[in-house]
Design an enzyme around this catalytic site. Structure first.
Site, PDB file in Angstrom:
ATOM      1  N   HIS A   1       0.858  -1.335   0.043  1.00  0.00           N
ATOM      2  CA  HIS A   1       0.000  -0.067  -0.052  1.00  0.00           C
ATOM      3  C   HIS A   1       0.882   1.155  -0.070  1.00  0.00           C
ATOM      4  O   HIS A   1       1.406   1.340   0.796  1.00  0.00           O
ATOM      5  CB  HIS A   1      -0.949   0.200   1.230  1.00  0.00           C
ATOM      6  CG  HIS A   1      -2.042  -1.149   1.059  1.00  0.00           C
ATOM      7  ND1 HIS A   1      -3.428  -0.528   1.469  1.00  0.00           N
ATOM      8  CD2 HIS A   1      -2.102  -2.071   0.426  1.00  0.00           C
ATOM      9  CE1 HIS A   1      -4.299  -1.438   1.160  1.00  0.00           C
ATOM     10  NE2 HIS A   1      -3.518  -2.350   0.677  1.00  0.00           N
TER      11      HIS A   1
ATOM     12  N   TYR B   1      -9.336   5.873   6.920  1.00  0.00           N
ATOM     13  CA  TYR B   1      -9.687   6.198   7.923  1.00  0.00           C
ATOM     14  C   TYR B   1     -10.621   7.291   8.139  1.00  0.00           C
ATOM     15  O   TYR B   1     -10.227   8.341   7.314  1.00  0.00           O
ATOM     16  CB  TYR B   1      -8.446   6.721   8.928  1.00  0.00           C
ATOM     17  CG  TYR B   1      -7.152   5.712   9.160  1.00  0.00           C
ATOM     18  CD1 TYR B   1      -6.259   5.284   7.926  1.00  0.00           C
ATOM     19  CD2 TYR B   1      -7.056   5.067  10.166  1.00  0.00           C
ATOM     20  CE1 TYR B   1      -5.358   4.246   8.440  1.00  0.00           C
ATOM     21  CE2 TYR B   1      -6.144   4.090  10.673  1.00  0.00           C
ATOM     22  CZ  TYR B   1      -5.261   3.750   9.693  1.00  0.00           C
ATOM     23  OH  TYR B   1      -4.282   2.621   9.682  1.00  0.00           O
TER      24      TYR B   1
ATOM     25  N   PRO C   1      -4.991   0.669  18.845  1.00  0.00           N
ATOM     26  CA  PRO C   1      -4.619   0.115  17.708  1.00  0.00           C
ATOM     27  C   PRO C   1      -4.557   1.108  16.647  1.00  0.00           C
ATOM     28  O   PRO C   1      -3.964   0.646  15.466  1.00  0.00           O
ATOM     29  CB  PRO C   1      -5.895  -0.736  17.333  1.00  0.00           C
ATOM     30  CG  PRO C   1      -6.960  -0.115  18.231  1.00  0.00           C
ATOM     31  CD  PRO C   1      -6.052   0.317  19.367  1.00  0.00           C
TER      32      PRO C   1
ATOM     33  N   LYS D   1       0.593  -0.101  15.101  1.00  0.00           N
ATOM     34  CA  LYS D   1       2.164   0.133  15.545  1.00  0.00           C
ATOM     35  C   LYS D   1       2.540  -1.229  16.466  1.00  0.00           C
ATOM     36  O   LYS D   1       3.761  -1.391  16.601  1.00  0.00           O
ATOM     37  CB  LYS D   1       2.374   1.355  16.267  1.00  0.00           C
ATOM     38  CG  LYS D   1       2.622   2.639  15.580  1.00  0.00           C
ATOM     39  CD  LYS D   1       3.897   2.738  14.864  1.00  0.00           C
ATOM     40  CE  LYS D   1       4.078   3.423  13.437  1.00  0.00           C
ATOM     41  NZ  LYS D   1       3.733   2.943  12.375  1.00  0.00           N
TER      42      LYS D   1
ATOM     43  N   TYR E   1       3.942   6.379   9.800  1.00  0.00           N
ATOM     44  CA  TYR E   1       3.129   5.475   9.458  1.00  0.00           C
ATOM     45  C   TYR E   1       3.674   4.339   8.763  1.00  0.00           C
ATOM     46  O   TYR E   1       3.802   3.186   9.084  1.00  0.00           O
ATOM     47  CB  TYR E   1       1.902   5.758   8.750  1.00  0.00           C
ATOM     48  CG  TYR E   1       0.869   4.886   8.543  1.00  0.00           C
ATOM     49  CD1 TYR E   1      -0.416   5.156   9.173  1.00  0.00           C
ATOM     50  CD2 TYR E   1       0.939   3.802   7.458  1.00  0.00           C
ATOM     51  CE1 TYR E   1      -1.516   4.473   9.241  1.00  0.00           C
ATOM     52  CE2 TYR E   1      -0.344   3.071   7.426  1.00  0.00           C
ATOM     53  CZ  TYR E   1      -1.235   3.286   8.210  1.00  0.00           C
ATOM     54  OH  TYR E   1      -2.357   2.450   8.041  1.00  0.00           O
TER      55      TYR E   1
HETATM   56  C1  DHB Z   1      -5.517  -2.702  10.592  1.00  0.00           C
HETATM   57  C2  DHB Z   1      -5.731  -2.021  11.983  1.00  0.00           C
HETATM   58  C3  DHB Z   1      -5.371  -1.103  12.420  1.00  0.00           C
HETATM   59  O1  DHB Z   1      -5.259  -0.796  13.900  1.00  0.00           O
HETATM   60  C4  DHB Z   1      -4.908   0.021  11.429  1.00  0.00           C
HETATM   61  O2  DHB Z   1      -4.549   1.158  11.883  1.00  0.00           O
HETATM   62  C5  DHB Z   1      -4.901  -0.380  10.150  1.00  0.00           C
HETATM   63  C6  DHB Z   1      -4.996  -1.579   9.851  1.00  0.00           C
HETATM   64  C7  DHB Z   1      -6.075  -3.910  10.257  1.00  0.00           C
HETATM   65  O3  DHB Z   1      -6.564  -4.612  11.122  1.00  0.00           O
HETATM   66  O4  DHB Z   1      -6.192  -4.125   8.968  1.00  0.00           O
END
Ligand code: DHB
Length: 397
Positions: A76, A205, A294, A298, A386
């Site tokens: 990505h 997001y 989450p 990270k 990121y």
């Molecule tokens: C996923 C989980 C995340 O916390 C994130 O920021 C991006 C992707 C996932 O589970 O695909």
């Protein structure tokens, strides 16, 4: 009769951190024993985040764990943020020349376990540790029982706690399972796995008055999606229709491809860093040392940084007898830990609206996002963080 196992490094936890450390130590001729209370099937079947940073992918591929991530993972090159009724794309390649890989953590675990088995050192599954003893001696021990109820002990030169957020190795290190810097958030994520094709080419997001939504993916057939919920939500009480409403409300302008929902879970949001990462010959790493909320994915990527620092310290100790790098491990690891804590906190607070938010809070939040879309410097900060900062430790090869 207690079965006593002697090894150089006893590792609690067959998660990404424990298994990668065992793999890297093995490459330097250092033997280790990895134990985990769970079965191999449980470990390989647990749903976790899907994003692997580019430095983490490099470690997995170049250390000989597997290059499957490059062949089967989805590269990505950017993400989308949706807010205030508009979509904004951030192009990581353009901003910092890096990408991330959509390669679920359970696939990383399959690769790591296969690599241990290939190297002739199968982890001891269904071995539950009950305590870690003699941390300040030169023979620390892991004490526990097998699934069949047989007692065992692992006598090692060094013990590593990579046993997750309920770590028992924290007890000798910080005095309790809780001892640490801590923050809780007044929201959680409701996560689903869906049998459907991807709804968007990249992750979305989204922040809106309805709450946060994340549209992620696993592969061409399975999708992972989340929406903001109350932390006390019982996942079984939310209907499929309500789930689709919540998800779709967050991403106006993108029509979600629906399909059967075959898994529902609620993810709690916590930031935690243990007060200490080392006591004598016992070390903490990964979720045992710290947990992040989450947003930004990270967790595993940060755990790999601990692994590289500890691998360097242990290689030096077993080669020369010097404890210098072992003593320096907490300070070295903590630099990245606090940067990642900040990034995860920033992503989390920027993209969620708390239940008690005032109009000021909501408008200030939009100001923050407007700045991100207008400032190239701010976008580079996002992209750099990121896709992953370089680990800064090179002697794992
Ligand atoms: C996923 C989980 C995340 O916390 C994130 O920021 C991006 C992707 C996932 O589970 O695909």
């Amino acid at each position: 009769m207690t079965n006593t196992i002697r090894t150089q490094v006893g590792i609690l936890g067959a998660g990404p951190a424990g298994l990668l450390l065992a793999h890297l130590l093995g490459k330097a001729g250092i033997d280790s024993v990895v134990i985990d209370a769970r079965s191999r099937e449980d470990i390989e079947g647990t749903v976790k985040a899907g994003i692997v940073e580019s430095p983490a992918a490099e470690v997995l591929a170049e250390s000989g764990v597997s290059d499957r991530i490059y062949r089967e993972g989805m590269k990505h090159d950017g993400v989308e943020f949706h807010f205030d009724g508009q979509a904004h794309r951030f192009d990581f390649q353009e901003l910092v020349g890096k990408s991330v890989y959509l390669y679920p953590q359970h696939e990383v675990l399959k690769d790591l376990i296969a690599a241990r088995i290939r190297d002739g050192v199968t982890p001891l599954f269904e071995h539950t540790a009950t305590s870690v003893e003699d941390a300040e001696s030169d023979k620390p021990r892991i004490v526990g029982t097998t699934a069949a109820g047989e007692p065992f002990e692992i006598v090692a030169d060094v013990v590593v706690g990579a046993d997750g957020s309920g770590s028992i190795a924290r007890i000798p290190v910080v005095g309790s399972q809780q001892g640490g810097y801590y923050r809780e958030y007044p929201f959680a994520w409701y996560g689903v796995l869906v049998e459907a094709p991807p709804s968007a080419p990249e992750l979305i997001y989204s922040r809106s008055d309805e709450g946060f939504v994340l549209i992620s993916t696993r592969d061409q057939h399975i999708q992972r999606m989340y929406f903001q919920c109350d932390p006390l939500t019982d996942p079984t009480t939310v209907s499929d229709a309500e789930i689709w409403d919540k998800l779709q409300a967050g991403v106006e302008g993108t029509t979600l491809k629906q399909g059967p929902i075959f898994r529902k879970d609620v993810l709690r949001f916590r930031s935690f860093v243990a007060h200490e990462l080392r006591k004598g010959r016992v070390f903490l790493m990964g979720d045992a040392a710290h947990t992040v909320p989450p947003t930004g994915a990270k967790g595993m990527n940060l755990a790999f940084s601990d692994v590289l620092w500890l691998n360097q310290a242990l290689r030096s100790f077993f080669a020369t007898g010097s404890e210098e790098l072992m003593v320096a491990y907490p300070e070295n690891a903590l630099k990245r830990i606090w940067k990642a804590q900040h990034f995860s906190y920033w992503m989390t607070t920027m993209l969620h609206i708390t239940p008690d938010a005032t109009d000021f809070d909501k408008l200030r939040g939009l100001g923050e996002l407007a700045l991100l879309t207008e400032s190239l410097h701010a976008q580079r900060y996002l992209a750099e963080s990121y896709t992953g900062w370089d680990y800064g430790v090179d002697d794992w090869r």
